[in-house]
Scaffold this motif. Structure first.
Motif, short mmCIF file in Angstrom:
data_model
loop_
_atom_site.label_atom_id
_atom_site.label_comp_id
_atom_site.label_asym_id
_atom_site.label_seq_id
_atom_site.Cartn_x
_atom_site.Cartn_y
_atom_site.Cartn_z
N LEU A 296 65.81 23.84 -44.81
CA LEU A 296 65.92 22.44 -44.44
C LEU A 296 64.57 21.96 -43.93
O LEU A 296 63.88 22.68 -43.20
CB LEU A 296 66.98 22.26 -43.36
N PRO A 297 64.16 20.77 -44.30
CA PRO A 297 62.82 20.30 -43.92
C PRO A 297 62.69 20.09 -42.42
O PRO A 297 63.63 19.67 -41.75
CB PRO A 297 62.69 18.97 -44.67
N ALA A 298 61.52 20.41 -41.88
CA ALA A 298 61.24 20.13 -40.47
C ALA A 298 60.96 18.65 -40.33
O ALA A 298 60.09 18.10 -41.00
CB ALA A 298 60.04 20.95 -40.01
N PRO A 299 61.70 17.94 -39.47
CA PRO A 299 61.52 16.49 -39.34
C PRO A 299 60.29 16.14 -38.53
O PRO A 299 59.86 16.90 -37.66
CB PRO A 299 62.79 16.05 -38.62
N GLY B 186 59.54 25.22 -29.61
CA GLY B 186 58.89 23.92 -29.52
C GLY B 186 58.69 23.24 -30.85
O GLY B 186 58.06 22.17 -30.91
N ARG B 187 59.23 23.82 -31.92
CA ARG B 187 59.06 23.22 -33.24
C ARG B 187 60.27 22.38 -33.62
O ARG B 187 61.40 22.67 -33.23
CB ARG B 187 58.86 24.32 -34.30
N ALA B 188 60.02 21.32 -34.39
CA ALA B 188 61.10 20.46 -34.89
C ALA B 188 61.87 21.18 -35.98
O ALA B 188 61.28 21.83 -36.85
CB ALA B 188 60.53 19.16 -35.41
N ARG B 189 63.19 21.06 -35.95
CA ARG B 189 64.04 21.73 -36.93
C ARG B 189 65.13 20.76 -37.39
O ARG B 189 65.33 19.69 -36.80
CB ARG B 189 64.66 22.99 -36.34
N THR B 190 65.85 21.17 -38.41
CA THR B 190 66.99 20.41 -38.89
C THR B 190 68.21 21.32 -38.92
O THR B 190 68.13 22.45 -39.41
CB THR B 190 66.73 19.85 -40.30
N LYS C 282 63.26 16.58 -25.82
CA LYS C 282 62.80 17.86 -26.36
C LYS C 282 63.62 19.03 -25.82
O LYS C 282 63.11 20.11 -25.53
CB LYS C 282 61.30 18.08 -26.10
N PHE C 283 64.93 18.80 -25.71
CA PHE C 283 65.84 19.85 -25.25
C PHE C 283 66.01 20.87 -26.37
O PHE C 283 66.34 20.51 -27.50
CB PHE C 283 67.20 19.25 -24.87
N LEU D 214 70.22 27.43 -32.58
CA LEU D 214 70.69 27.28 -33.96
C LEU D 214 71.70 26.16 -33.99
O LEU D 214 72.42 25.92 -33.02
CB LEU D 214 71.35 28.57 -34.47
N LEU D 215 71.81 25.50 -35.12
CA LEU D 215 72.75 24.39 -35.30
C LEU D 215 73.32 24.55 -36.71
O LEU D 215 72.84 23.94 -37.66
CB LEU D 215 72.03 23.06 -35.13
#
Length: 254
Positions: free
Chosen positions: A63-66, A108-112, A136-137, A141-142
Motif C-alpha cells: 500500500l502506498p505511503a501517504p 515515524g513513517r507514514a503508512r496506509t 502523529k500518534f 499495524l492496521l
C-alpha cells in the motif's frame, strides 16, 4: 494511482514530461509491445488476487505511503470476509465498509492501513484517524482480522489494530455478541493497551504495559491523543471499566 503508474512507465521510456529521444520505428514498436504486455499481466494478476492476499501483514508495504491524510471508503462482500463473517452474524457485508486510512508507524513513517467497520461508524472513524494523523500518534499495524484467520488472539499478539469481527464478547457474563461483531468497535495497539480480565492479560505480551503510569508511545491514557480522538466523536473507552480494556473503543458503549 493510474496517472502515477503511467508517468513511471513514461520515465522508463522517455522521461516524464521530457522530450523523447529519437529511436527507430522497430525499437519503438518493440518497447510499446513490451509495455502493453507487462501492463496486461499486472492487471490480470491484481484482478485474480483476493483481498486477504493483497492486504496481508507480509504485503503491507504494497500500500502506498501517504504524503497527507487520506481515506478511501469502499463496500465489501462476503468474499472479502472469509474468516470474520458467516451466516447468522448480527450484521451482513452490505452493512460494512472498508476504510483505507493513513496512519503513522512507530518508526515515524507514514503508512496506509485497512479497517472493516459498520457503515454508520465510518464517518466517526474518519474524524478519529484524521485527529490521530495530526497528532502523529503511532499505530503498529492496521489490518483486517481476516488476515489472521479471524483469530482475535493472533491479531492481538501481532499488535494489530482491527475493528469488525463476528465473535462473542470476551467477558465473564453469559455469551453475547461483541461490539466488534457489529463493526462498531476498534481495538488499538493491543500490546501497548492490554485487556485485564480475571487475572489475565490479553494479549500476554501486554504484561509489560500494565503499569499505566509509565506512559510510552502508542498507549491509550486519559487525556491523551488516542482517548481524546475517540471521545470527541462520542465513543466509549474500555480503559475506564472495572475490568479495564485499554485497547477497546466502541460506538455503542459495549
Amino acid at each position: 494511482m493510474r496517472v502515477r503508474l503511467l508517468c513511471v512507465s513514461a520515465v522508463l521510456l522517455t522521461g516524464c514530461g521530457a522530450a523523447a529521444p529519437t529511436v527507430s520505428a522497430s525499437t519503438a514498436a518493440s518497447a510499446t509491445a513490451a509495455s502493453a504486455t507487462a501492463a496486461s499481466a499486472a492487471a490480470s494478476s491484481l484482478a485474480a488476487r483476493p483481498l486477504e492476499s493483497v492486504a496481508s501483514p507480509a504485503s503491507a508495504s504494497a500500500l502506498p505511503a501517504p504524503s497527507d491524510f487520506t481515506v478511501v471508503e469502499t463496500a465489501v462482500t462476503a468474499a472479502d470476509l472469509p474468516h470474520s463473517w458467516r451466516d447468522g452474524c448480527p450484521v451482513g457485508p452490505a452493512d460494512l465498509r472498508r476504510l483505507e486510512l493513513s496512519h503513522w508507524g512507530f518508526d515515524g513513517r507514514a503508512r496506509t492501513g485497512i479497517l472493516i467497520v459498520h457503515r454508520d461508524a465510518a464517518g466517526d472513524l474518519r474524524s478519529v484517524f484524521a485527529a490521530l494523523w495530526r497528532e502523529k500518534f503511532p499505530i503498529r499495524l492496521l489490518r483486517p482480522v481476516d488476515e489472521y484467520g479471524g483469530s482475535d488472539d493472533d491479531s492481538m499478539a501481532a499488535d494489530n489494530t482491527s475493528a469488525f469481527n463476528c465473535r462473542n464478547a470476551v467477558s465473564t457474563g453469559p455469551p453475547r455478541w461483541s461490539a466488534h461483531a457489529y463493526g462498531r468497535a476498534v481495538d488499538v495497539n493491543p500490546v501497548e493497551n492490554p485487556y485485564l480480565i480475571s487475572g489475565r492479560v490479553l494479549p500476554p505480551a501486554g504484561a509489560q504495559y500494565t503499569d499505566r503510569a509509565n506512559v510510552r508511545p502508542g498507549m491509550a491514557v486519559a487525556g491523551g491523543p488516542l482517548v481524546r480522538a475517540f471521545e470527541a466523536v462520542g465513543w466509549t473507552w474500555g480503559g475506564r471499566w472495572s475490568a479495564p480494556d485499554y485497547q477497546h473503543f466502541s460506538q455503542n458503549g459495549r
